[in-house]
Design an enzyme around this catalytic site. Structure first.
Site, PDB file in Angstrom:
ATOM      1  N   LEU A  15      -1.834  54.456 -38.052  1.00  0.00           N
ATOM      2  CA  LEU A  15      -1.863  55.690 -37.270  1.00  0.00           C
ATOM      3  C   LEU A  15      -1.670  55.439 -35.787  1.00  0.00           C
ATOM      4  O   LEU A  15      -1.474  56.365 -35.017  1.00  0.00           O
ATOM      5  CB  LEU A  15      -3.274  56.269 -37.378  1.00  0.00           C
ATOM      6  CG  LEU A  15      -3.561  57.335 -38.386  1.00  0.00           C
ATOM      7  CD1 LEU A  15      -5.022  57.713 -38.281  1.00  0.00           C
ATOM      8  CD2 LEU A  15      -2.677  58.537 -38.153  1.00  0.00           C
ATOM      9  N   THR A 189      -4.158  70.711 -41.529  1.00  0.00           N
ATOM     10  CA  THR A 189      -5.420  70.138 -41.032  1.00  0.00           C
ATOM     11  C   THR A 189      -6.335  69.668 -42.159  1.00  0.00           C
ATOM     12  O   THR A 189      -7.342  69.022 -41.907  1.00  0.00           O
ATOM     13  CB  THR A 189      -6.207  71.168 -40.198  1.00  0.00           C
ATOM     14  OG1 THR A 189      -6.613  72.233 -41.052  1.00  0.00           O
ATOM     15  CG2 THR A 189      -5.377  71.711 -39.051  1.00  0.00           C
ATOM     16  N   PRO A 191      -6.207  67.298 -44.543  1.00  0.00           N
ATOM     17  CA  PRO A 191      -6.571  65.877 -44.651  1.00  0.00           C
ATOM     18  C   PRO A 191      -7.607  65.465 -43.597  1.00  0.00           C
ATOM     19  O   PRO A 191      -8.521  64.694 -43.893  1.00  0.00           O
ATOM     20  CB  PRO A 191      -5.232  65.149 -44.428  1.00  0.00           C
ATOM     21  CG  PRO A 191      -4.176  66.144 -44.749  1.00  0.00           C
ATOM     22  CD  PRO A 191      -4.741  67.490 -44.403  1.00  0.00           C
ATOM     23  N   LYS A 224      -9.111  75.127 -35.973  1.00  0.00           N
ATOM     24  CA  LYS A 224      -9.542  74.854 -37.350  1.00  0.00           C
ATOM     25  C   LYS A 224     -10.238  73.500 -37.444  1.00  0.00           C
ATOM     26  O   LYS A 224     -11.287  73.352 -38.075  1.00  0.00           O
ATOM     27  CB  LYS A 224      -8.298  74.819 -38.237  1.00  0.00           C
ATOM     28  CG  LYS A 224      -8.304  75.846 -39.331  1.00  0.00           C
ATOM     29  CD  LYS A 224      -7.066  75.592 -40.149  1.00  0.00           C
ATOM     30  CE  LYS A 224      -6.898  76.641 -41.218  1.00  0.00           C
ATOM     31  NZ  LYS A 224      -5.579  76.545 -41.828  1.00  0.00           N
ATOM     32  N   CYS A 377       8.317  28.359 -29.368  1.00  0.00           N
ATOM     33  CA  CYS A 377       7.668  27.578 -30.432  1.00  0.00           C
ATOM     34  C   CYS A 377       8.706  27.038 -31.415  1.00  0.00           C
ATOM     35  O   CYS A 377       9.414  26.104 -31.086  1.00  0.00           O
ATOM     36  CB  CYS A 377       6.582  28.392 -31.105  1.00  0.00           C
ATOM     37  SG  CYS A 377       5.293  27.332 -31.769  1.00  0.00           S
ATOM     38  N   HIS A 503       3.436  30.066 -26.584  1.00  0.00           N
ATOM     39  CA  HIS A 503       3.848  31.463 -26.776  1.00  0.00           C
ATOM     40  C   HIS A 503       3.585  32.278 -25.505  1.00  0.00           C
ATOM     41  O   HIS A 503       2.494  32.838 -25.345  1.00  0.00           O
ATOM     42  CB  HIS A 503       3.058  32.091 -27.925  1.00  0.00           C
ATOM     43  CG  HIS A 503       3.444  31.573 -29.267  1.00  0.00           C
ATOM     44  ND1 HIS A 503       4.396  32.182 -30.048  1.00  0.00           N
ATOM     45  CD2 HIS A 503       3.012  30.498 -29.963  1.00  0.00           C
ATOM     46  CE1 HIS A 503       4.534  31.503 -31.181  1.00  0.00           C
ATOM     47  NE2 HIS A 503       3.700  30.480 -31.152  1.00  0.00           N
ATOM     48  N   GLU A 505       4.565  35.126 -24.758  1.00  0.00           N
ATOM     49  CA  GLU A 505       4.464  36.581 -24.990  1.00  0.00           C
ATOM     50  C   GLU A 505       3.023  37.081 -24.986  1.00  0.00           C
ATOM     51  O   GLU A 505       2.773  38.250 -24.683  1.00  0.00           O
ATOM     52  CB  GLU A 505       5.173  36.971 -26.293  1.00  0.00           C
ATOM     53  CG  GLU A 505       4.522  36.508 -27.607  1.00  0.00           C
ATOM     54  CD  GLU A 505       4.974  35.113 -28.052  1.00  0.00           C
ATOM     55  OE1 GLU A 505       5.398  34.320 -27.193  1.00  0.00           O
ATOM     56  OE2 GLU A 505       4.884  34.828 -29.264  1.00  0.00           O
TER      57      GLU A 505
END
Ligand code: GLN
Length: 533
Positions: A15, A189, A191, A224, A377, A503, A505
């Site tokens: 999500l 709404t 769920p 709601k 790497c 690494h 990043e």
């Protein structure tokens, strides 16, 4: 003891709960509060180190060598704060500790149970993080979705913690999905209602319901959710899809989430200055130019497998005012045309033989064509093999990871790694210092000659071949000052060719891009300008 914000997820996974957590953390931090974040992951793996990136996305490495869930990367980037292995707690860890103690006889005579023993252990770990002196607020994200069997002990643990710390010291934020049904032309709404009901059944009343949706939340849907979720309408927070995750703090600020959370916790929630952040987002959304970077890897079907790299490229692009378009090139397929069209080539880390020859081919293309290159790497290891084979004339040179009997083991295990059989947590992990040779491109990019970077690998450049490789233009520009390990290589005969055993990043932050990513994107921009785009 600092205040606590618990974040749970409802309806579905993926999500963006981690981003919501991180963005809320950013907004609290922007209010001058000391903020940290931790993840409670219900799976039984002790850490993310043994999980396939295809299933779980990248393994994020902390400075102290923790192999953590990728959400820790979001937290670090939004909070601009280094976290540690203590900030990622799994069922595997808590059960492991509990069972070890049971065997030692610590519970002699007693029945060891999920409640209270396991939940107490989870609570102990949360308190340990939240107690740190500089921490005003700890965000605690519970992985998984409410209703999962395995997350139940964690939900019970946070319920108990809230009860212990008392009113005004903890809030619950529930992040859910509000799907849009095009056939009905409506946001649904139900769920969310069910998910909140489930949460309330285990004794947790959410204080805020953050609604992820593809479309803007309507007033009707908000009303709601408030009514059935048992919260005030202003505690229902819209969090619709946006073009970049860095917009999420701005969306949540509009909705007043952080100010309300702060006020519920009795903290100063006055309005922060988000101007710099806004400018960065603006630069991301309206770039002056574009560059195309070919990312050549074997997990390209799931971009989350390279999450921190994607973010780091974005940070660099935002600072330089260019949009970075990533061309995901499968290292097992023929990348020919796509490599030729790229303004930069990035070969990331990885494990296992599959796709290695494609990566070596990509390095060769970058070297021969003068295309800006960054190897990370395994990317460095491929650059070394490539130079050994095609420049130093070492036919059949390889890494012993892929060919144990190679005549030229240019990449090999260190003596300390020989005979290590166990897979979990046994690599060279976490931050190590690296000394950069003065006058090298890397030293110029960093503006320093001693840096700390994070590692996650078993194999190393074989010191026996370093002189030969240097004679062929692959310079060992960065070394571990303590032993004789090559940490960074570069080429003098190339506009931008850098590869690192570490690494980079993991340390790039929005507003403070990593120097090596900035270097790659800047060189790619030059190339794009030269080639007419
Ligand atoms: N497989 C290589 C090693 O273990 C590279 C690891 C990586 O790219 N993270 O050394």
């Amino acid at each position: 003891m600092g205040k606590l914000v618990f974040v749970t997820g409802g309806v579905v996974s993926s999500l963006g709960k981690g981003i919501t957590t991180a963005a809320l953390g950013y907004l609290l931090r922007a209010r001058g509060l000391g903020v940290t974040a931790m993840k409670l992951d219900p799976y039984l793996n002790v850490d993310a180190g043994t999980m396939s990136p295809f299933q779980h996305g990248e393994v994020f490495v902390t400075v102290d060598g923790g192999e953590a869930d990728l959400d820790l990367g979001h937290y670090e980037r939004f909070l601009d704060r280094d976290l540690t292995r203590r900030h990622c707690v799994t069922s595997g860890q808590v059960y492991g500790d509990l069972l070890a103690r049971e065997r030692q006889g610590d519970y002699l005579g007693r029945t060891v149970q999920v409640i209270p023993h396991l939940t107490d252990e989870i609570g102990r770990r949360v308190h340990e993080v939240a107690r740190a002196p500089e921490v005003d607020v700890t965000l605690v994200e519970v992985g998984g979705t409410v209703g999962d069997i395995e997350s139940q002990p964690f939900l019970e643990a946070i319920r108990q913690i809230e009860w212990e710390v008392g009113p005004g010291n903890a809030v619950h934020v529930h992040v859910t999905l509000v799907p849009y049904l095009s056939a009905a032309g409506e946001l649904k709404t139900k769920p969310t209602q069910h998910s909140v009901r489930e949460l309330r059944a285990i004794g947790i009343q959410p204080d805020f319901i953050v609604c992820r949706s593809e479309r803007a939340l309507t007033a009707e849907a908000r009303a709601k959710i408030a009514q059935f979720g048992n919260v005030r309408p202003e505690a229902v927070i819209a969090n619709p899809d946006v073009a970049t995750i860095y917009q999420v703090p701005l969306v949540l600020e509009e909705e007043g989430l952080a100010a309300r959370v702060a006020s519920r916790l009795g903290l100063d929630g006055s309005c922060p200055d988000l101007e710099r952040w806004r400018r960065m987002v603006d630069s991301m959304l309206n770039p002056a130019g574009r560059v195309r970077i070919a990312l050549v890897g074997k997990y390209v079907a799931l971009p989350d497998a390279y999450l921190s790299i994607v973010e780091a490229l974005g940070h660099a692009g935002a600072e330089l005012g260019v949009g970075v378009e990533i061309d995901w090139v499968d290292s097992e397929a023929d990348g020919g045309d796509r490599l030729a069209r790229a303004h930069g080539v990035l070969v990331p880390g990885g494990f296992g033989l599959r796709g290695v020859e494609g990566k070596i081919g990509a390095v060769r293309h970058a070297r021969e064509s003068g295309t800006p290159f960054l190897g990370i790497c395994l990317g460095l290891q491929c650059a070394v093999v490539e130079a050994a084979r095609h420049q130093a004339g070492l036919t059949g040179a390889h890494s012993t990871e892929f060919e144990p009997d190679t005549p030229h083991p240019v990449i090999d295990l260190l003596p300390g790694q020989r005979g290590v059989e166990a897979k979990g947590g046994t690599m060279r992990l976490g931050a190590y210092p690296c000394r950069l040779a003065p006058g090298t491109g890397a030293a110029r990019a960093y503006g320093r000659d001693l840096v700390q970077e994070r590692h996650r690998h078993r194999y190393e450049v074989n010191p026996a071949y370093v002189d030969l490789l240097e004679r062929h233009g692959l310079r060992a520009a960065g070394r571990w000052p303590v032993g004789d390990l090559v940490e960074l290589v570069e080429r003098d005969d190339h506009p931008w060719f850098v590869a690192t055993q570490f690494h980079p990043e993991f340390q790039s932050r929005p507003g403070r891009p990593h120097p090596l990513f900035r270097g790659l994107v800047a060189a790619a921009r030059e190339r794009a300008a030269g080639s007419g785009g």
